[in-house]
Design a protein around this motif. Structure first.
Motif, PDB file in Angstrom:
ATOM      1  N   VAL A 102       0.862  -1.194   0.000  1.00 17.43           N
ATOM      2  CA  VAL A 102       0.000   0.000   0.000  1.00 17.43           C
ATOM      3  C   VAL A 102       0.894   1.238   0.000  1.00 17.43           C
ATOM      4  N   GLY A 103       0.821   2.027  -1.085  1.00 19.90           N
ATOM      5  CA  GLY A 103       1.632   3.243  -1.206  1.00 19.90           C
ATOM      6  C   GLY A 103       2.762   3.050  -2.189  1.00 19.90           C
ATOM      7  N   ALA A 104       2.794   3.922  -3.220  1.00 17.57           N
ATOM      8  CA  ALA A 104       3.821   3.789  -4.272  1.00 17.57           C
ATOM      9  C   ALA A 104       4.863   4.898  -4.199  1.00 17.57           C
TER      10      ALA A 104
ATOM     11  N   LEU B  31       0.472  -3.472  -6.065  1.00 20.04           N
ATOM     12  CA  LEU B  31       0.898  -2.200  -5.473  1.00 20.04           C
ATOM     13  C   LEU B  31      -0.210  -1.192  -5.729  1.00 20.04           C
ATOM     14  N   VAL B  32      -0.792  -0.648  -4.663  1.00 26.03           N
ATOM     15  CA  VAL B  32      -1.880   0.329  -4.848  1.00 26.03           C
ATOM     16  C   VAL B  32      -1.464   1.683  -4.296  1.00 26.03           C
ATOM     17  N   ASP B  33      -1.968   2.742  -4.912  1.00 29.10           N
ATOM     18  CA  ASP B  33      -1.732   4.083  -4.368  1.00 29.10           C
ATOM     19  C   ASP B  33      -3.029   4.889  -4.425  1.00 29.10           C
TER      20      ASP B  33
ATOM     21  N   HIS C  67       2.528  13.377  -7.414  1.00 27.98           N
ATOM     22  CA  HIS C  67       3.325  14.539  -7.012  1.00 27.98           C
ATOM     23  C   HIS C  67       3.482  14.509  -5.500  1.00 27.98           C
ATOM     24  N   LYS C  68       4.718  14.646  -5.031  1.00 25.40           N
ATOM     25  CA  LYS C  68       4.972  14.663  -3.580  1.00 25.40           C
ATOM     26  C   LYS C  68       5.657  15.980  -3.230  1.00 25.40           C
ATOM     27  N   SER C  69       5.103  16.708  -2.295  1.00 25.53           N
ATOM     28  CA  SER C  69       5.726  17.939  -1.827  1.00 25.53           C
ATOM     29  C   SER C  69       7.035  17.572  -1.141  1.00 25.53           C
TER      30      SER C  69
ATOM     31  N   LEU D  53       4.324  23.250   4.784  1.00 22.03           N
ATOM     32  CA  LEU D  53       3.905  24.120   3.677  1.00 22.03           C
ATOM     33  C   LEU D  53       5.137  24.374   2.832  1.00 22.03           C
ATOM     34  N   GLN D  54       4.970  24.295   1.530  1.00 17.61           N
ATOM     35  CA  GLN D  54       6.132  24.537   0.659  1.00 17.61           C
ATOM     36  C   GLN D  54       5.702  25.403  -0.531  1.00 17.61           C
ATOM     37  N   ASP D  55       6.438  26.515  -0.725  1.00 18.03           N
ATOM     38  CA  ASP D  55       6.176  27.407  -1.868  1.00 18.03           C
ATOM     39  C   ASP D  55       7.241  27.221  -2.935  1.00 18.03           C
TER      40      ASP D  55
ATOM     41  N   SER E 151      12.347  26.092   8.963  1.00 17.92           N
ATOM     42  CA  SER E 151      12.028  26.319   7.546  1.00 17.92           C
ATOM     43  C   SER E 151      13.252  25.974   6.721  1.00 17.92           C
ATOM     44  N   TYR E 152      13.065  25.815   5.420  1.00 15.20           N
ATOM     45  CA  TYR E 152      14.210  25.530   4.550  1.00 15.20           C
ATOM     46  C   TYR E 152      14.054  26.262   3.232  1.00 15.20           C
ATOM     47  N   LEU E 153      15.183  26.440   2.580  1.00  9.68           N
ATOM     48  CA  LEU E 153      15.215  27.124   1.279  1.00  9.68           C
ATOM     49  C   LEU E 153      16.219  26.395   0.413  1.00  9.68           C
TER      50      LEU E 153
ATOM     51  N   SER F 290       1.450  19.577   3.069  1.00  7.62           N
ATOM     52  CA  SER F 290       1.653  18.139   3.152  1.00  7.62           C
ATOM     53  C   SER F 290       1.867  17.747   4.624  1.00  7.62           C
ATOM     54  N   ALA F 291       2.392  16.554   4.839  1.00  6.29           N
ATOM     55  CA  ALA F 291       2.573  16.058   6.208  1.00  6.29           C
ATOM     56  C   ALA F 291       3.854  15.244   6.279  1.00  6.29           C
ATOM     57  N   ALA F 292       4.434  15.178   7.460  1.00  5.42           N
ATOM     58  CA  ALA F 292       5.620  14.335   7.667  1.00  5.42           C
ATOM     59  C   ALA F 292       5.466  13.640   9.008  1.00  5.42           C
TER      60      ALA F 292
ATOM     61  N   ALA G  36       6.686   0.182   6.293  1.00 11.57           N
ATOM     62  CA  ALA G  36       7.960   0.683   5.742  1.00 11.57           C
ATOM     63  C   ALA G  36       7.853   2.182   5.508  1.00 11.57           C
ATOM     64  N   GLY G  37       9.013   2.857   5.488  1.00  8.23           N
ATOM     65  CA  GLY G  37       9.034   4.303   5.250  1.00  8.23           C
ATOM     66  C   GLY G  37       8.340   5.046   6.373  1.00  8.23           C
ATOM     67  N   GLU G  38       7.774   6.187   6.029  1.00  2.00           N
ATOM     68  CA  GLU G  38       7.176   7.038   7.070  1.00  2.00           C
ATOM     69  C   GLU G  38       5.996   6.371   7.774  1.00  2.00           C
ATOM     70  N   ALA G  39       5.334   5.423   7.119  1.00  6.14           N
ATOM     71  CA  ALA G  39       4.225   4.719   7.783  1.00  6.14           C
ATOM     72  C   ALA G  39       4.717   4.069   9.078  1.00  6.14           C
TER      73      ALA G  39
ATOM     74  N   GLY H 119      13.998  11.720   4.779  1.00 10.19           N
ATOM     75  CA  GLY H 119      13.193  10.505   4.851  1.00 10.19           C
ATOM     76  C   GLY H 119      13.371   9.573   3.675  1.00 10.19           C
ATOM     77  N   ILE H 120      13.934  10.075   2.571  1.00 10.85           N
ATOM     78  CA  ILE H 120      13.982   9.240   1.364  1.00 10.85           C
ATOM     79  C   ILE H 120      14.901   8.037   1.570  1.00 10.85           C
ATOM     80  N   SER H 121      16.056   8.259   2.187  1.00 11.04           N
ATOM     81  CA  SER H 121      16.978   7.118   2.363  1.00 11.04           C
ATOM     82  C   SER H 121      16.371   6.091   3.321  1.00 11.04           C
TER      83      SER H 121
HETATM   84  C1  LIG Z   1       7.561  19.203   2.499  1.00  8.86           C
HETATM   85  C2  LIG Z   1       8.476  17.999   2.630  1.00  8.86           C
HETATM   86  C3  LIG Z   1       9.812  18.109   2.228  1.00  8.86           C
HETATM   87  C4  LIG Z   1      10.649  16.988   2.309  1.00  8.86           C
HETATM   88  N1  LIG Z   1      11.939  17.080   1.852  1.00  8.86           N
HETATM   89  C5  LIG Z   1      12.741  15.996   1.885  1.00  8.86           C
HETATM   90  C6  LIG Z   1      14.046  16.050   1.325  1.00  8.86           C
HETATM   91  O1  LIG Z   1      14.462  17.062   0.762  1.00  8.86           O
HETATM   92  N2  LIG Z   1      14.821  14.909   1.394  1.00  8.86           N
HETATM   93  C7  LIG Z   1      14.367  13.770   2.002  1.00  8.86           C
HETATM   94  O2  LIG Z   1      15.113  12.774   2.071  1.00  8.86           O
HETATM   95  N3  LIG Z   1      13.124  13.702   2.528  1.00  8.86           N
HETATM   96  C8  LIG Z   1      12.299  14.776   2.453  1.00  8.86           C
HETATM   97  N4  LIG Z   1      11.018  14.675   2.931  1.00  8.86           N
HETATM   98  C9  LIG Z   1      10.568  13.386   3.458  1.00  8.86           C
HETATM   99  C10 LIG Z   1      10.331  12.416   2.311  1.00  8.86           C
HETATM  100  O3  LIG Z   1       9.575  13.033   1.287  1.00  8.86           O
HETATM  101  C11 LIG Z   1       9.569  11.196   2.839  1.00  8.86           C
HETATM  102  O4  LIG Z   1      10.204  10.744   4.009  1.00  8.86           O
HETATM  103  C12 LIG Z   1       9.520  10.059   1.832  1.00  8.86           C
HETATM  104  O5  LIG Z   1       8.833  10.421   0.652  1.00  8.86           O
HETATM  105  C13 LIG Z   1       8.790   8.894   2.511  1.00  8.86           C
HETATM  106  O6  LIG Z   1       8.581   7.898   1.560  1.00  8.86           O
HETATM  107  P1  LIG Z   1       7.411   6.835   1.800  1.00  8.86           P
HETATM  108  O7  LIG Z   1       7.468   5.936   0.633  1.00  8.86           O
HETATM  109  O8  LIG Z   1       7.482   6.309   3.164  1.00  8.86           O
HETATM  110  O9  LIG Z   1       6.061   7.698   1.765  1.00  8.86           O
HETATM  111  P2  LIG Z   1       5.500   8.726   0.698  1.00  8.86           P
HETATM  112  O10 LIG Z   1       6.560   9.200  -0.228  1.00  8.86           O
HETATM  113  O11 LIG Z   1       4.755   9.748   1.487  1.00  8.86           O
HETATM  114  O12 LIG Z   1       4.492   7.851  -0.144  1.00  8.86           O
HETATM  115  C14 LIG Z   1       3.325   7.332   0.419  1.00  8.86           C
HETATM  116  C15 LIG Z   1       2.362   7.007  -0.688  1.00  8.86           C
HETATM  117  O13 LIG Z   1       1.238   6.349  -0.115  1.00  8.86           O
HETATM  118  C16 LIG Z   1       0.058   6.799  -0.735  1.00  8.86           C
HETATM  119  N5  LIG Z   1      -1.043   6.590   0.189  1.00  8.86           N
HETATM  120  C17 LIG Z   1      -1.373   7.283   1.303  1.00  8.86           C
HETATM  121  N6  LIG Z   1      -2.443   6.758   1.900  1.00  8.86           N
HETATM  122  C18 LIG Z   1      -2.823   5.700   1.148  1.00  8.86           C
HETATM  123  C19 LIG Z   1      -3.857   4.732   1.232  1.00  8.86           C
HETATM  124  N7  LIG Z   1      -4.735   4.757   2.233  1.00  8.86           N
HETATM  125  N8  LIG Z   1      -3.957   3.801   0.274  1.00  8.86           N
HETATM  126  C20 LIG Z   1      -3.067   3.760  -0.765  1.00  8.86           C
HETATM  127  N9  LIG Z   1      -2.057   4.644  -0.884  1.00  8.86           N
HETATM  128  C21 LIG Z   1      -1.937   5.591   0.055  1.00  8.86           C
HETATM  129  C22 LIG Z   1       0.325   8.252  -1.053  1.00  8.86           C
HETATM  130  O14 LIG Z   1      -0.506   8.714  -2.133  1.00  8.86           O
HETATM  131  C23 LIG Z   1       1.808   8.233  -1.416  1.00  8.86           C
HETATM  132  O15 LIG Z   1       2.014   8.094  -2.803  1.00  8.86           O
HETATM  133  C24 LIG Z   1      10.156  15.774   2.838  1.00  8.86           C
HETATM  134  C25 LIG Z   1       8.817  15.663   3.245  1.00  8.86           C
HETATM  135  C26 LIG Z   1       7.981  16.761   3.123  1.00  8.86           C
HETATM  136  C27 LIG Z   1       6.534  16.629   3.506  1.00  8.86           C
END
Ligand SMILES: Cc1cc2nc3c(=O)[nH]c(=O)nc-3n(C[C@H](O)[C@H](O)[C@H](O)COP(=O)(O)OP(=O)(O)OC[C@H]3O[C@@H](n4cnc5c(N)ncnc54)[C@H](O)[C@@H]3O)c2cc1C
Length: 364
Positions: A19-21, A40-42, A49-51, A180-182, A209-211, A258-260, A279-282, A293-295
Motif C-alpha cells: 500500500v503506497g507507491a 501495489l496500490v496508491d 506529485h509529492k511535496s 507548507l512549501q512554496d 524552515s528551509y530554502l 503536506s505532512a511528515a 515501511a518508510g514514514e508509515a 526521509g527518502i533514504s
Molecule cells: C515538504 C516535505 C519536504 C521533504 N523534503 C525531503 C528532502 O528534501 N529529502 C528527504 O530525504 N526527505 C524529504 N522529505 C521526506 C520524504 O519526502 C519522505 O520521508 C519520503 O517520501 C517517505 O517515503 P514513503 O514511501 O514512506 O512515503 P510517501 O513518499 O509519502 O508515499 C506514500 C504514498 O502512499 C500513498 N497513500 C497514502 N495513503 C494511502 C492509502 N490509504 N492507500 C493507498 N495509498 C496511500 C500516497 O498517495 C503516497 O504516494 C520531505 C517531506 C515533506 C513533507
C-alpha cells in the motif's frame, strides 16, 4: 517504458499487497516480486506529485545503485547543494560539508516507478481503506474505481506515508507534522545551499524552515508541530523575512500543504504487527532530527520486500532483525533531539566553530 497502471485489481488474491507507491512501497514491491504475485496500490493518480525539497542523501544513491538505478535524469540545477544552518535569533550562518544531490522529486519518483518489473501489478488511484488479519492471512479493503473491493494476501506492506491507513488499522492514528512549501520565482542567482532556518520569532509551533534553489526557482518550506495554529501566517512571515534578506527571491507561484511523520520517541517507530509490515514514514522511519526521509524509505522498503519473500509467519521477525542498525540510528537521533531543540543546544550550535557543527551535522 512506463509501467502500466490499472484502475481495478485483476485478481482477488496476491501473495503480497503493498500500500503506497512512494520510495518505500516501490522498493518493497520490487523486492517482493520474486516470491509471487504483488499488487501495489496508491491513493493518488500515478505518476504522483509529492511535496518535497528533493534533497538526495548519498545513502539513497547507494540503495538505488544496488538495483542498477541512477538518479541522473532527475537531477536539477544546482546539481549539488551543501547543508547550511541558519539561526536568525543569533544571526549565525554555518555552512556544513554535508552535501545532497538536488532532484526534481516528481522525476525521481517516476524513475523509481519505471524500475518496477511488469510482474508487479500497479493500481491507482486506489486507496486502501483498512486491513484485517486472520489465521490464514490478510484482507485489504480497497476503493477501486469508485467501488469497494476486497483482496486477500499472505502479507501486507504498509508504505502509505505519514497518514498511514495501514498503521492506523494495526496501531491507531498518529499525528504528523504539517508542512507548507512554496515554489518561488528567482530574480537572480542563489548560492548552492540547502538552508535550514531556525527562529523563535516565527511563532509557536514553528519547527524550522528551509530554502533550496532548483531549476531557476527556489523552494521554501516550513515545518510545524502537530496542532500549530495559523501555520500559513507563520509561513508568510518566513517568506517575508527571507525576501528582505535575499533580494533574488520573488513572488510565490505555487503553494502546497503536506505532512511528515512526527517521530518523537521509540514508540513512534513500528515495524508492524502479525503479517503486516510497515515501511518508510508509515513505520516512523525517517530522521527525527533532520526530516530526511527518502533514504529511510528506500532502506526499509527494500528490507520489507526482502522479508516478504520468506515464510509469511516469519517475515516480521526477519524484518525487525534486518532493521536493528537503522532503528539504533533513529534512537540515537531521538536521544539528541531534545538537546538540539533546547535553548542550550541552539546556543552550543552557535558557539561551536563551523567545522565542528559541520561534523556533527553528518550524524543528524
Ligand atoms: C515538504 C516535505 C519536504 C521533504 N523534503 C525531503 C528532502 O528534501 N529529502 C528527504 O530525504 N526527505 C524529504 N522529505 C521526506 C520524504 O519526502 C519522505 O520521508 C519520503 O517520501 C517517505 O517515503 P514513503 O514511501 O514512506 O512515503 P510517501 O513518499 O509519502 O508515499 C506514500 C504514498 O502512499 C500513498 N497513500 C497514502 N495513503 C494511502 C492509502 N490509504 N492507500 C493507498 N495509498 C496511500 C500516497 O498517495 C503516497 O504516494 C520531505 C517531506 C515533506 C513533507
Amino acid at each position: 517504458m512506463p509501467h502500466a497502471i490499472g484502475n481495478i485489481p485483476k485478481r482477488d488474491s496476491y501473495r503480497t499487497v503493498v500500500v503506497g507507491a512512494g520510495p518505500a512501497g516501490v522498493l518493497a514491491a520490487l523486492r517482493a516480486a520474486s516470491a509471487g504475485p504483488v499488487l501495489l496500490v496508491d491513493a493518488s493518480p500515478l505518476p504522483r506529485h509529492k511535496s518535497c525539497g528533493g534533497m538526495i542523501h548519498a545513502l539513497s544513491e547507494r540503495v538505488l545503485a544496488r538495483h542498477g538505478l541512477r538518479i541522473g535524469p532527475a537531477i536539477r540545477e544546482p546539481e549539488r547543494v551543501r547543508f547550511r544552518f541558519l539561526d536568525w535569533d543569533a544571526g549565525v550562518t554555518k555552512p556544513c560539508s554535508l552535501a545532497f544531490h538536488n532532484v526534481d522529486r516528481d522525476e525521481f519518483d517516476l524513475l523509481l516507478l519505471d524500475a518496477l518489473p511488469t510482474s508487479v501489478e500497479v493500481v491507482a488511484p486506489c486507496p486502501a481503506v483498512t486491513v484485517q488479519q486472520d489465521d490464514e492471512g490478510c484482507t485489504v479493503l480497497l476503493e477501486a474505481d469508485g467501488r469497494r473491493a476486497e483482496v486477500r494476501c499472505a502479507l501486507v506492506i504498509g508504505a502509505d506515508g505519514a497518514r498511514s491507513a495501514v498503521r492506523e488499522a494495526i496501531a491507531g492514528r498518529t499525528k504528523p507534522y504539517v508542512t507548507l512549501q512554496d515554489t518561488v520565482e528567482l530574480r537572480g542567482p542563489l548560492e548552492p545551499f540547502f538552508d535550514c532556518i531556525y527562529s523563535s520569532r516565527i511563532g509557536a509551533g514553528h519547527a524550522y524552515s528551509y530554502l533550496v534553489p532548483k531549476d531557476g526557482h527556489a523552494l521554501v518550506g516550513s515545518v510545524f508541530y502537530p496542532g500549530t495554529r495559523r501555520p500559513r501566517e507563520q509561513h508568510e512571515s518566513v517568506l517575508a523575512e527571507l525576501r528582505a534578506r535575499m533580494r533574488a527571491l520573488g513572488e510565490s507561484v505555487a503553494r502546497e500543504a503536506s505532512a511528515a511523520a512526527f517521530v518523537r520517541g521509540p514508540q513512534d517507530v513500528l515495524a508492524g504487527a502479525g503479517r503486516v509490515l510497515l515501511a518508510g514514514e508509515a513505520g516512523g522511519f525517517l530522521s527525527p532530527t533532520s526530516g530526511e526521509g527518502i533514504s529511510y524509505a528506500l532502506r526499509t522498503g527494500e528490507a520489507a520486500g526482502l522479508a516478504a519473500t520468506r515464510d509469511p509467519d516469519e517475515a516480521l521477525d526477519a524484518y525487525r532483525r534486518d532493521l536493528r542498525p537503522l532503528v539504533r540510528q533513529i534512537r540515537f537521533k531521538l536521544a539528541v533531539l531534545p538537546a538540539m531543540e533546547s535553548a542550550t543546544g541552539r546556543a552550543l550550535a552557535r558557539a561551536l566553530p563551523a567545522p565542528v557543527v559541520s561534523a556533527v551535522t553528518r550524524y543528524l
